[in-house]
Scaffold this active site. Structure first.
Site, mmCIF file in Angstrom:
data_model
loop_
_atom_site.group_PDB
_atom_site.id
_atom_site.type_symbol
_atom_site.label_atom_id
_atom_site.label_comp_id
_atom_site.label_asym_id
_atom_site.label_seq_id
_atom_site.Cartn_x
_atom_site.Cartn_y
_atom_site.Cartn_z
ATOM 1 N N SER A 102 0.598 -1.358 -0.562
ATOM 2 C CA SER A 102 -0.188 0.097 0.480
ATOM 3 C C SER A 102 0.962 1.216 -0.078
ATOM 4 C CB SER A 102 -0.515 0.105 0.809
ATOM 5 O OG SER A 102 -1.926 0.463 1.074
ATOM 6 N N ASP A 245 -1.797 6.171 -3.014
ATOM 7 C CA ASP A 245 -0.911 6.056 -2.561
ATOM 8 C C ASP A 245 -0.214 4.585 -3.243
ATOM 9 O OD1 ASP A 245 -2.587 4.606 -2.898
ATOM 10 O OD2 ASP A 245 -1.785 3.210 -0.136
ATOM 11 N N ASP A 247 -0.895 1.543 -4.151
ATOM 12 C CA ASP A 247 -1.902 0.584 -4.489
ATOM 13 C C ASP A 247 -2.926 1.112 -4.733
ATOM 14 O OD1 ASP A 247 -2.709 1.181 -2.022
ATOM 15 O OD2 ASP A 247 -3.062 -1.179 -2.181
ATOM 16 N N ASP A 249 -5.539 3.103 -3.203
ATOM 17 C CA ASP A 249 -7.089 2.424 -2.923
ATOM 18 C C ASP A 249 -7.328 3.705 -1.322
ATOM 19 O OD1 ASP A 249 -4.931 2.452 -0.518
ATOM 20 O OD2 ASP A 249 -5.483 0.607 -0.128
#
Length: 457
Positions: A102, A245, A247, A249
């Protein structure tokens, strides 16, 4: 060994804490637990990753583990976490595995699991996976082992999903034409998908940090390091900036003047827009203990309740499901629109935010100004034993003293990170100087009492 799963999957330093062997074992156990009830049919799994180089060998380990249990595996390649969740749901897959840490930089990596429907796992399912790792299992042979195929084209299906979802929500008349946006892509998983979606909807797009090389993900960029975004918005005269960020999400924004617009302000903006159209279910939103009390004041004034949960988008989603609510999220930029997605989607959140700007004609700063943030100080205390934060007597005494210092004017929160060996100290109070002083004092006690260095000696 402590619990493997944290607040968002399993995470650690790749090839040290998170090894290929551990990834394989987790994949085997997950296929057994998530595949229960599937009868004799062959199960199907999707595997995706962010661009960090360790994802390449961990992806191989996960695929090997799944296929060894008889699961057919589709390798999607580099894709945002919400993209993989959508593809699991849209493709009726039995499970999904995302290789990502992440917002954390190298050398961290992690595994996030999704069950059928694209939903994250609850605690009981995670515990069952950990327990199953210790149990023997019957290995299939011959034609019963899983097959592996590549489907990178599925990433384009996710872009189509973003565009069509926004058009559906806005009744097909949305256009972002005339709006200029800077996208900070954190050299992460959305480096291709996010610009494509924004441009298809008519926005003028300036991309920064959109060239991942496997090592530069989240490196002084993206939602956790927005300084470059702020500079770029001013330099290009953009209407706003969006930072994702690694990833994708989560998303935070920057207004035209460079001021940061955090998740609380984004949630408030979307909540009011939905409320005005009669689409905010239960006239309530779900946020975590980290959200600023200013959000409560702003929404309560408009007749909107604020429900608080523990930190973590899984807890937010559970509270939303339990309450029949459709909007929630975190101050850090996770925003969940439960009618549209199964997890936080930074790109979709940003598109919806721009749609509100296009519909109202209002600049982002004006929309976000509804939230008057109470001074909040957050200090991350690293290299400490986070597991003792709730039991050390001197730390607990310091927390009690901090609460007494701010009294009814504020609140104090001490929270172990779910993904790092860090304890987070948060103090919120109308008196900014008092907030800072109390937070620094409490952080000093945590650093001294829980230090891993002193424990080593």
């Amino acid at each position: 060994m402590g619990r493997l799963f944290g607040s968002d999957g399993v995470r650690g330093r790749a090839n040290q804490d998170l090894t290929a062997e551990l990834a394989l074992d987790l994949a085997v156990a997950a296929s057994h637990v998530l595949g229960e009830g599937g009868g004799q049919r062959r199960l199907r799994a999707l595997v995706g990753r962010d661009p960090r180089i360790s994802g390449e060998f961990l992806e191989c380990a996960v695929i090997a583990g799944l296929a060894s249990t008889g699961v057919d595996v589709v390798r999607v390649g580099v894709v945002p976490t919400p993209g993989l969740a959508h593809l699991v749901r849209a493709g009726d897959a039995d499970l999904g595995v995302m290789l990502t840490a992440s917002h954390n930089p190298m050398p961290e990596n992690g595994l996030k699991f999704f069950r059928a429907g694209g939903w994250k796992l609850d605690d009981a399912t995670e515990d069952a996976i950990e327990a199953r790792m210790l149990e023997p299992w019957q290995r299939p042979m011959g034609a019963a082992v899983g097959r592996v195929s590549d489907a990178p084209q599925l990433v384009d299906d996710y872009v189509h999903h973003l565009v069509t979802t926004l058009r559906t929500v806005t009744q097909d008349n949305v256009s972002l034409a005339g709006l200029k946006v800077v996208l900070d892509l954190a050299n992460g998983a959305a480096h291709r998908t996010a610009p494509a979606a924004f441009r298809e909807l008519g926005a003028e797009v300036v991309v920064i940090n959109g060239k991942p090389d496997g090592t530069n993900i989240n490196d002084r960029c993206g939602s956790t390091h927005p300084a470059e975004l702020q500079r770029a918005v001013l330099e290009h005269g953009a209407d706003l900036g969006i930072a994702l960020d690694g990833d994708a999400d989560r998303a935070i924004a920057a207004a035209a003047d460079g001021d940061i617009i955090d998740g609380d302000q984004i949630i408030a903006t979307l909540a009011l827009a939905l409320h005005d159209r009669g689409l905010l279910k239960g006239d309530a939103v779900v946020v975590t203990t980290m959200s600023n009390i200013g959000l409560d004041h702003a929404l309560n004034a408009r007749g909107i309740r604020v429900v608080r949960t523990d930190v973590g988008d899984r807890h937010v989603m559970k509270a939303m499901r339990d309450g029949g609510l459709n909007l929630g999220g975190e101050q850090a930029g996770h925003v969940i629109l439960r009618d549209l997605v199964t997890t936080g989607d930074g790109t979709l959140t940003a598109l919806l935010l721009m749609a509100v700007m296009a519909d109202t004609g209002a600049p982002l700063a004006d929309l976000a100004a509804v939230v008057r943030r109470v001074p909040q100080v957050l200090i991350n205390v690293p290299d400490v034993d986070k597991h003792r934060a709730a039991t050390d007597t001197e730390v607990l005494a310091a927390v009690a003293a901090a609460n007494a210092a701010v009294g009814s004017r504020g609140r104090v929160l001490l929270r172990p990170s779910g993904t790092e060996q860090v304890v987070r100290v948060m103090v919120e109070c109308e008196d900014a100087d008092l907030s800072r002083a109390v937070a620094e004092g409490l952080a000093a006690v945590v650093a001294e009492r829980l230090s891993l260095r002193s424990a080593a000696h």
